[in-house]
Design a protein around this motif. Sequence first.
Motif, PDB file in Angstrom:
ATOM      1  N   VAL A   1       0.829  -1.204   0.000  1.00  0.00           N
ATOM      2  CA  VAL A   1       0.000   0.000   0.000  1.00  0.00           C
ATOM      3  C   VAL A   1       0.862   1.252   0.000  1.00  0.00           C
ATOM      4  CG1 VAL A   1      -1.644   1.328   1.389  1.00  0.00           C
ATOM      5  CG2 VAL A   1      -1.961  -1.126   1.095  1.00  0.00           C
ATOM      6  N   TYR A   2       1.909   1.267   0.811  1.00  0.00           N
ATOM      7  CA  TYR A   2       2.736   2.455   0.972  1.00  0.00           C
ATOM      8  C   TYR A   2       3.558   2.760  -0.278  1.00  0.00           C
ATOM      9  CZ  TYR A   2       6.155   5.683   2.916  1.00  0.00           C
ATOM     10  OH  TYR A   2       6.963   6.760   3.142  1.00  0.00           O
ATOM     11  N   THR A   3       4.140   1.711  -0.888  1.00  0.00           N
ATOM     12  CA  THR A   3       5.009   1.931  -2.045  1.00  0.00           C
ATOM     13  C   THR A   3       4.278   1.777  -3.371  1.00  0.00           C
ATOM     14  OG1 THR A   3       5.700  -0.388  -2.132  1.00  0.00           O
ATOM     15  CG2 THR A   3       7.025   1.122  -0.787  1.00  0.00           C
ATOM     16  N   GLU A   4       3.023   1.360  -3.331  1.00  0.00           N
ATOM     17  CA  GLU A   4       2.233   1.107  -4.535  1.00  0.00           C
ATOM     18  C   GLU A   4       2.961   0.144  -5.482  1.00  0.00           C
ATOM     19  OE1 GLU A   4       1.136   4.814  -6.282  1.00  0.00           O
ATOM     20  OE2 GLU A   4       0.190   5.526  -4.448  1.00  0.00           O
ATOM     21  N   SER A   5       3.481  -0.905  -4.899  1.00  0.00           N
ATOM     22  CA  SER A   5       4.246  -1.890  -5.652  1.00  0.00           C
ATOM     23  C   SER A   5       3.313  -2.837  -6.398  1.00  0.00           C
ATOM     24  CB  SER A   5       5.135  -2.684  -4.694  1.00  0.00           C
ATOM     25  OG  SER A   5       5.731  -3.768  -5.347  1.00  0.00           O
ATOM     26  N   LYS A   6       3.520  -2.930  -7.697  1.00  0.00           N
ATOM     27  CA  LYS A   6       2.733  -3.866  -8.500  1.00  0.00           C
ATOM     28  C   LYS A   6       3.073  -5.308  -8.155  1.00  0.00           C
ATOM     29  CE  LYS A   6       2.719  -1.459 -12.847  1.00  0.00           C
ATOM     30  NZ  LYS A   6       2.875  -1.700 -14.281  1.00  0.00           N
ATOM     31  N   ILE A   7       4.338  -5.533  -7.870  1.00  0.00           N
ATOM     32  CA  ILE A   7       4.784  -6.898  -7.580  1.00  0.00           C
ATOM     33  C   ILE A   7       4.086  -7.439  -6.336  1.00  0.00           C
ATOM     34  CG2 ILE A   7       6.765  -8.282  -6.884  1.00  0.00           C
ATOM     35  CD1 ILE A   7       8.489  -6.421  -8.594  1.00  0.00           C
ATOM     36  N   LEU A   8       4.172  -6.695  -5.245  1.00  0.00           N
ATOM     37  CA  LEU A   8       3.532  -7.154  -4.013  1.00  0.00           C
ATOM     38  C   LEU A   8       2.021  -7.234  -4.160  1.00  0.00           C
ATOM     39  CD1 LEU A   8       5.501  -5.437  -1.117  1.00  0.00           C
ATOM     40  CD2 LEU A   8       5.272  -7.864  -1.569  1.00  0.00           C
ATOM     41  N   SER A   9       1.428  -6.275  -4.850  1.00  0.00           N
ATOM     42  CA  SER A   9      -0.022  -6.281  -5.019  1.00  0.00           C
ATOM     43  C   SER A   9      -0.489  -7.511  -5.786  1.00  0.00           C
ATOM     44  CB  SER A   9      -0.479  -5.018  -5.748  1.00  0.00           C
ATOM     45  OG  SER A   9      -0.194  -3.886  -4.982  1.00  0.00           O
ATOM     46  N   LYS A  10       0.182  -7.834  -6.877  1.00  0.00           N
ATOM     47  CA  LYS A  10      -0.205  -9.004  -7.667  1.00  0.00           C
ATOM     48  C   LYS A  10      -0.038 -10.290  -6.876  1.00  0.00           C
ATOM     49  CE  LYS A  10       0.803  -7.123 -12.240  1.00  0.00           C
ATOM     50  NZ  LYS A  10       1.662  -7.224 -13.419  1.00  0.00           N
ATOM     51  N   CYS A  11       1.085 -10.417  -6.195  1.00  0.00           N
ATOM     52  CA  CYS A  11       1.333 -11.647  -5.447  1.00  0.00           C
ATOM     53  C   CYS A  11       0.421 -11.749  -4.225  1.00  0.00           C
ATOM     54  CB  CYS A  11       2.801 -11.728  -5.047  1.00  0.00           C
ATOM     55  SG  CYS A  11       3.903 -11.933  -6.461  1.00  0.00           S
ATOM     56  N   LEU A  12       0.140 -10.626  -3.580  1.00  0.00           N
ATOM     57  CA  LEU A  12      -0.781 -10.661  -2.448  1.00  0.00           C
ATOM     58  C   LEU A  12      -2.185 -11.036  -2.887  1.00  0.00           C
ATOM     59  CD1 LEU A  12       0.317  -7.610  -0.298  1.00  0.00           C
ATOM     60  CD2 LEU A  12       0.247  -9.990   0.431  1.00  0.00           C
ATOM     61  N   LYS A  13      -2.629 -10.487  -4.014  1.00  0.00           N
ATOM     62  CA  LYS A  13      -3.965 -10.831  -4.516  1.00  0.00           C
ATOM     63  C   LYS A  13      -4.072 -12.321  -4.803  1.00  0.00           C
ATOM     64  CE  LYS A  13      -5.029  -6.397  -6.621  1.00  0.00           C
ATOM     65  NZ  LYS A  13      -5.158  -5.667  -7.888  1.00  0.00           N
ATOM     66  N   ARG A  14      -2.986 -12.891  -5.255  1.00  0.00           N
ATOM     67  CA  ARG A  14      -3.014 -14.294  -5.638  1.00  0.00           C
ATOM     68  C   ARG A  14      -2.948 -15.237  -4.440  1.00  0.00           C
ATOM     69  NH1 ARG A  14       0.783 -17.047 -10.232  1.00  0.00           N
ATOM     70  NH2 ARG A  14      -0.401 -18.965 -10.361  1.00  0.00           N
ATOM     71  N   TYR A  15      -2.201 -14.859  -3.385  1.00  0.00           N
ATOM     72  CA  TYR A  15      -1.922 -15.808  -2.309  1.00  0.00           C
ATOM     73  C   TYR A  15      -2.453 -15.427  -0.937  1.00  0.00           C
ATOM     74  CZ  TYR A  15       1.143 -18.037  -5.631  1.00  0.00           C
ATOM     75  OH  TYR A  15       1.623 -18.674  -6.732  1.00  0.00           O
ATOM     76  N   ILE A  16      -3.078 -14.270  -0.783  1.00  0.00           N
ATOM     77  CA  ILE A  16      -3.455 -13.843   0.569  1.00  0.00           C
ATOM     78  C   ILE A  16      -4.547 -14.722   1.179  1.00  0.00           C
ATOM     79  CG2 ILE A  16      -5.186 -12.118  -0.070  1.00  0.00           C
ATOM     80  CD1 ILE A  16      -3.770 -10.387   2.193  1.00  0.00           C
ATOM     81  N   SER A  17      -5.460 -15.219   0.381  1.00  0.00           N
ATOM     82  CA  SER A  17      -6.519 -16.063   0.959  1.00  0.00           C
ATOM     83  C   SER A  17      -5.956 -17.372   1.495  1.00  0.00           C
ATOM     84  CB  SER A  17      -7.616 -16.323  -0.075  1.00  0.00           C
ATOM     85  OG  SER A  17      -7.086 -17.000  -1.182  1.00  0.00           O
ATOM     86  N   CYS A  18      -5.045 -17.976   0.762  1.00  0.00           N
ATOM     87  CA  CYS A  18      -4.440 -19.223   1.236  1.00  0.00           C
ATOM     88  C   CYS A  18      -3.517 -18.977   2.421  1.00  0.00           C
ATOM     89  CB  CYS A  18      -3.651 -19.881   0.120  1.00  0.00           C
ATOM     90  SG  CYS A  18      -4.696 -20.481  -1.186  1.00  0.00           S
TER      91      CYS A  18
END
Length: 149
Positions: A65-82
């Motif tokens: 959220v702070y750095t607006e990183s695409k990398i973290l956002s994409k990976c978090l969207k994919r794996y945060i539920s698991c």
Amino acid sequence: MSYNGKYNSTACGFIGVLTSIAIGVIIGILFALGFIPNIVTAVWIAFGLAVLTLVILVIAVFLAVYTESKILSKCLKRYISCLMAGILGTLISALAALSIVLNPAFISVVILVGIGAFFTSLMIISLVLFVLCIVDKLHRNDGVFCTKD
């Protein structure tokens, strides 16, 4: 229901859940047969790993959220539920296991140990895949601040 191959590589996909179920069943059987005598130490380790993984996940969310990183956002969207399912399941099952005497003579205790092993392995598989996702995206230069020559 049709087969969709894009969910196979995620931790909540077919392979990740089946692997976690197999690990949970194997650990439960080994505990029931008495091959894991110091299970309390393993439960404490699983609890500590769950807390550490939760801290890593919270830091990753804040960084995304702070750095607006695409990398973290994409990976978090994919794996945060698991990741959250594995973390919360591990925390709850570890707390339940630590609050009772872990005697392999009781089937309910064996089932609890198996459930804890399932959630712990799901958490570890999800964390490994999350880190691999970040490394893969960094390698491909998909980041917000990366420029291609």
